[in-house]
Design a protein around this motif. Structure first.
Motif, mmCIF file in Angstrom:
data_model
loop_
_atom_site.group_PDB
_atom_site.id
_atom_site.type_symbol
_atom_site.label_atom_id
_atom_site.label_comp_id
_atom_site.label_asym_id
_atom_site.label_seq_id
_atom_site.Cartn_x
_atom_site.Cartn_y
_atom_site.Cartn_z
ATOM 1 N N GLU A 63 0.842 -1.206 0.000
ATOM 2 C CA GLU A 63 0.000 0.000 0.000
ATOM 3 C C GLU A 63 0.877 1.256 0.000
ATOM 4 O OE1 GLU A 63 -3.196 2.370 -0.368
ATOM 5 O OE2 GLU A 63 -3.156 0.199 -0.604
ATOM 6 N N ARG A 66 2.056 1.693 -3.500
ATOM 7 C CA ARG A 66 0.972 2.222 -4.348
ATOM 8 C C ARG A 66 0.765 3.718 -4.132
ATOM 9 N NH1 ARG A 66 -0.980 -3.058 -4.130
ATOM 10 N NH2 ARG A 66 -1.959 -3.017 -2.098
ATOM 11 N N ARG A 67 0.942 4.161 -2.913
ATOM 12 C CA ARG A 67 0.780 5.586 -2.593
ATOM 13 C C ARG A 67 2.010 6.414 -2.942
ATOM 14 N NH1 ARG A 67 -1.833 4.982 3.403
ATOM 15 N NH2 ARG A 67 -3.901 4.325 2.733
ATOM 16 N N SER A 98 8.388 -3.316 -11.495
ATOM 17 C CA SER A 98 7.679 -2.063 -11.199
ATOM 18 C C SER A 98 8.600 -0.993 -10.625
ATOM 19 C CB SER A 98 6.545 -2.333 -10.201
ATOM 20 O OG SER A 98 5.629 -3.242 -10.740
#
Length: 113
Positions: A63, A66-67, A98
């Motif tokens: 998370e 992702r942020r 990624s």
């Protein structure tokens, strides 16, 4: 001063409840990060099997990625991520694709840090 711009997330895991072992991992990681002046932006832990990657502590890290808050994971050794070598390698490769780095203090060379 370290010129490394990576934002590191510290991660520890034990398979069964053992607060002492888990805290020792985290102390080790914090000490390592301090020694090398790493930019630590968060940390998480799990008391769970290494046979799955769906764990609260790893999900917290993902998370943060992702942020846009973290771009590297630091763990004591790769067995803290997963017990299945091929599954762990695949998970790491997906992150690397990624642009997310995964570093293990005891398994990998530290030249990348």
């Amino acid at each position: 001063m370290n010129r490394d711009k990576k934002r590191y997330w510290l991660y520890g895991r034990v398979a069964s409840p053992d607060k002492w072992a888990l805290e020792n991992q985290m102390i080790y990681l914090r000490s390592f990060a301090e020694k090398y002046q790493l930019n630590v932006v968060g940390e998480s832990q799990d008391e769970a099997s290494g046979l799955t990657f769906d764990r609260p502590g790893l999900n917290d890290f993902l998370e943060a990625v992702r942020r846009g808050q973290a771009d590297a994971l630091l763990t004591k050794d790769l067995t803290r991520l997963g017990r299945d070598v091929m599954q762990t390698a695949s998970w790491i490769a997906d992150l690397n694709t990624s642009g997310v780095g995964v570093f293990s203090v005891t398994d990998l060379t530290l030249r990348g840090l």
